[in-house]
Motif scaffolding. Structure first.
Motif, mmCIF file in Angstrom:
data_model
loop_
_atom_site.group_PDB
_atom_site.id
_atom_site.type_symbol
_atom_site.label_atom_id
_atom_site.label_comp_id
_atom_site.label_asym_id
_atom_site.label_seq_id
_atom_site.Cartn_x
_atom_site.Cartn_y
_atom_site.Cartn_z
ATOM 1 N N ILE A 88 0.875 -1.181 0.000
ATOM 2 C CA ILE A 88 0.000 0.000 0.000
ATOM 3 C C ILE A 88 0.905 1.221 0.000
ATOM 4 C CG2 ILE A 88 -1.674 1.355 1.307
ATOM 5 C CD1 ILE A 88 -2.850 -1.201 2.398
ATOM 6 N N GLU A 89 0.694 2.114 -0.958
ATOM 7 C CA GLU A 89 1.533 3.295 -1.081
ATOM 8 C C GLU A 89 0.873 4.487 -0.393
ATOM 9 O OE1 GLU A 89 2.586 3.998 -5.104
ATOM 10 O OE2 GLU A 89 3.527 2.030 -5.377
ATOM 11 N N TYR A 112 4.356 0.371 1.672
ATOM 12 C CA TYR A 112 4.353 -0.395 2.913
ATOM 13 C C TYR A 112 3.953 -1.837 2.617
ATOM 14 C CZ TYR A 112 4.603 4.171 5.128
ATOM 15 O OH TYR A 112 5.007 5.434 5.514
ATOM 16 N N SER A 113 4.617 -2.755 3.327
ATOM 17 C CA SER A 113 4.375 -4.169 3.053
ATOM 18 C C SER A 113 4.745 -5.003 4.283
ATOM 19 C CB SER A 113 5.194 -4.638 1.835
ATOM 20 O OG SER A 113 6.592 -4.460 2.102
ATOM 21 N N ALA A 131 7.128 -3.183 7.066
ATOM 22 C CA ALA A 131 8.270 -2.433 6.531
ATOM 23 C C ALA A 131 7.814 -1.417 5.485
ATOM 24 C CB ALA A 131 9.287 -3.391 5.935
ATOM 25 N N SER A 132 8.747 -0.540 5.125
ATOM 26 C CA SER A 132 8.461 0.464 4.093
ATOM 27 C C SER A 132 9.717 0.739 3.292
ATOM 28 C CB SER A 132 7.962 1.764 4.725
ATOM 29 O OG SER A 132 9.025 2.409 5.411
ATOM 30 N N GLN A 133 9.536 1.271 2.081
ATOM 31 C CA GLN A 133 10.631 1.739 1.240
ATOM 32 C C GLN A 133 10.095 2.796 0.295
ATOM 33 O OE1 GLN A 133 10.373 -2.138 -1.631
ATOM 34 N NE2 GLN A 133 12.247 -0.966 -1.815
ATOM 35 N N ARG A 134 10.980 3.674 -0.146
ATOM 36 C CA ARG A 134 10.563 4.721 -1.062
ATOM 37 C C ARG A 134 10.105 4.111 -2.372
ATOM 38 N NH1 ARG A 134 8.925 8.834 1.216
ATOM 39 N NH2 ARG A 134 9.151 9.972 -0.755
ATOM 40 N N THR A 144 15.397 0.768 -5.198
ATOM 41 C CA THR A 144 15.843 -0.625 -5.289
ATOM 42 C C THR A 144 16.414 -1.127 -3.961
ATOM 43 O OG1 THR A 144 18.008 0.131 -6.090
ATOM 44 C CG2 THR A 144 16.330 -0.403 -7.745
ATOM 45 N N ASP A 145 16.393 -0.277 -2.945
ATOM 46 C CA ASP A 145 16.894 -0.685 -1.631
ATOM 47 C C ASP A 145 15.928 -1.683 -0.979
ATOM 48 O OD1 ASP A 145 18.974 1.065 -2.022
ATOM 49 O OD2 ASP A 145 18.042 2.699 -0.877
ATOM 50 N N GLU A 146 16.453 -2.416 -0.014
ATOM 51 C CA GLU A 146 15.626 -3.352 0.715
ATOM 52 C C GLU A 146 14.639 -2.591 1.602
ATOM 53 O OE1 GLU A 146 15.430 -6.664 0.711
ATOM 54 O OE2 GLU A 146 16.836 -6.715 -0.993
ATOM 55 N N PRO A 147 13.426 -3.118 1.801
ATOM 56 C CA PRO A 147 12.466 -2.447 2.685
ATOM 57 C C PRO A 147 13.029 -2.329 4.095
ATOM 58 C CG PRO A 147 11.377 -4.105 1.345
ATOM 59 C CD PRO A 147 12.843 -4.315 1.135
ATOM 60 N N MET A 148 12.715 -1.229 4.756
ATOM 61 C CA MET A 148 13.187 -0.988 6.113
ATOM 62 C C MET A 148 12.094 -1.405 7.104
ATOM 63 S SD MET A 148 14.370 2.624 7.885
ATOM 64 C CE MET A 148 12.706 3.305 7.710
#
Length: 261
Positions: free
Chosen positions: A152-153, A159-160, A171-174, A178-182
């Motif tokens: 869900i953006e 967010y996932s 977790a979330s990521q921009r 291509t970075d791993e979710p934080m």
């Protein structure tokens, strides 16, 4: 003889000459008219003093009344002209029409708001599929299941639910990174899915025959809160009309109210 006759005649003549002349009495009106006629040098028509007095009284009655009121210190109100009454009536009509127009406009606005609210309540919930680009806008009421692996953006972040080896994390990521979710926080037990309502995420999970709901508002330094816990194992989730609907393995549904503000 002649002398005596002459004496009587003279006496009679003297008596005749001494007799006063009788004057005919005249009224003041006739004297005035005569004097006026002589003064002007021309004959004038007789004047009816009574009629003249009545006419003067009738013509000067209003003016005399005004003079008496002013002398007593009272102002005499001017009579309203017919045009003033018509202007007042026109102003009343215009005011009534303006009031009706405003009332109709208010009814239209209120009616539109009520219809919009009813339509919004009847809108079906939206399920976000995995990697669905349509979820790039800020959602209102949407959910994903953990088995779908969807996101869900919100505000430029995706967010996932991700596996952290010995458990699961939210977790979330921009978006586009291509970075791993934080990881933001650890999920209690095994996740079933998560939903969003008015900017708040609700993560549903099972552990030891019970179900849990954790709430999370994404912001710097935010931590999750335990929003709900109950008996049973949840298999599916849904969100509708500000309620989180949890369906357990027995098919029983549990409706959890979500904040309206």
């Amino acid at each position: 003889m002649r002398t005596g006759g002459i004496h009587r005649s003279a006496s009679a003549a003297g008596a005749h000459m001494r007799a006063p002349e009788r004057e005919v009495p005249r009224s003041a009106a006739s004297v005035g008219r005569t004097a006026g006629a002589h003064a002007s040098g021309a004959a004038q028509a007789p004047i009816n003093a009574v009629d003249a007095a009545h006419r003067a009284a009738r013509s000067d009655a209003g003016q005399a009344e005004r003079f008496r009121r002013e002398a007593a210190g009272h102002a005499v109100a001017a009579k309203a002209s017919p045009g003033a009454g018509r202007s007042g009536r026109a102003l009343v009509v215009v005011s009534v029409l303006v009031g009706i127009a405003l009332a109709v406009a208010l009814l239209v606005v209120v009616g539109s708001a009520v219809v919009g609210a009813l339509l919004q309540d009847e809108q079906p919930r939206t399920e976000v599929a995995a990697n669905d680009s349509a979820a790039s806008t800020t959602p209102e009421d949407v959910f994903v299941l953990a088995t779908d692996g969807g996101t869900i953006e919100l505000d430029g972040s995706a967010y996932s639910l991700v596996s952290s080896g010995d458990g699961y994390s939210f977790a979330s990521q921009r978006v586009g990174s291509t970075d791993e979710p934080m990881a933001l926080f650890e999920v209690t037990g095994e996740p079933v899915g998560f939903a969003i309502h008015r900017g708040t995420f609700y993560v549903v999970s099972n552990a030891d025959g019970s179900c849990y709901v954790q709430s999370f508002v994404p912001s710097d330094g935010s931590i999750p809160a335990d929003y709900y816990s109950g008996a049973g194992t949840i298999s599916t989730i849904d969100i509708k009309n500000a309620q989180l609907i949890l369906t357990d393995d027995a098919g029983e549904q549990h409706a959890i109210d979500l904040p309206q503000g």
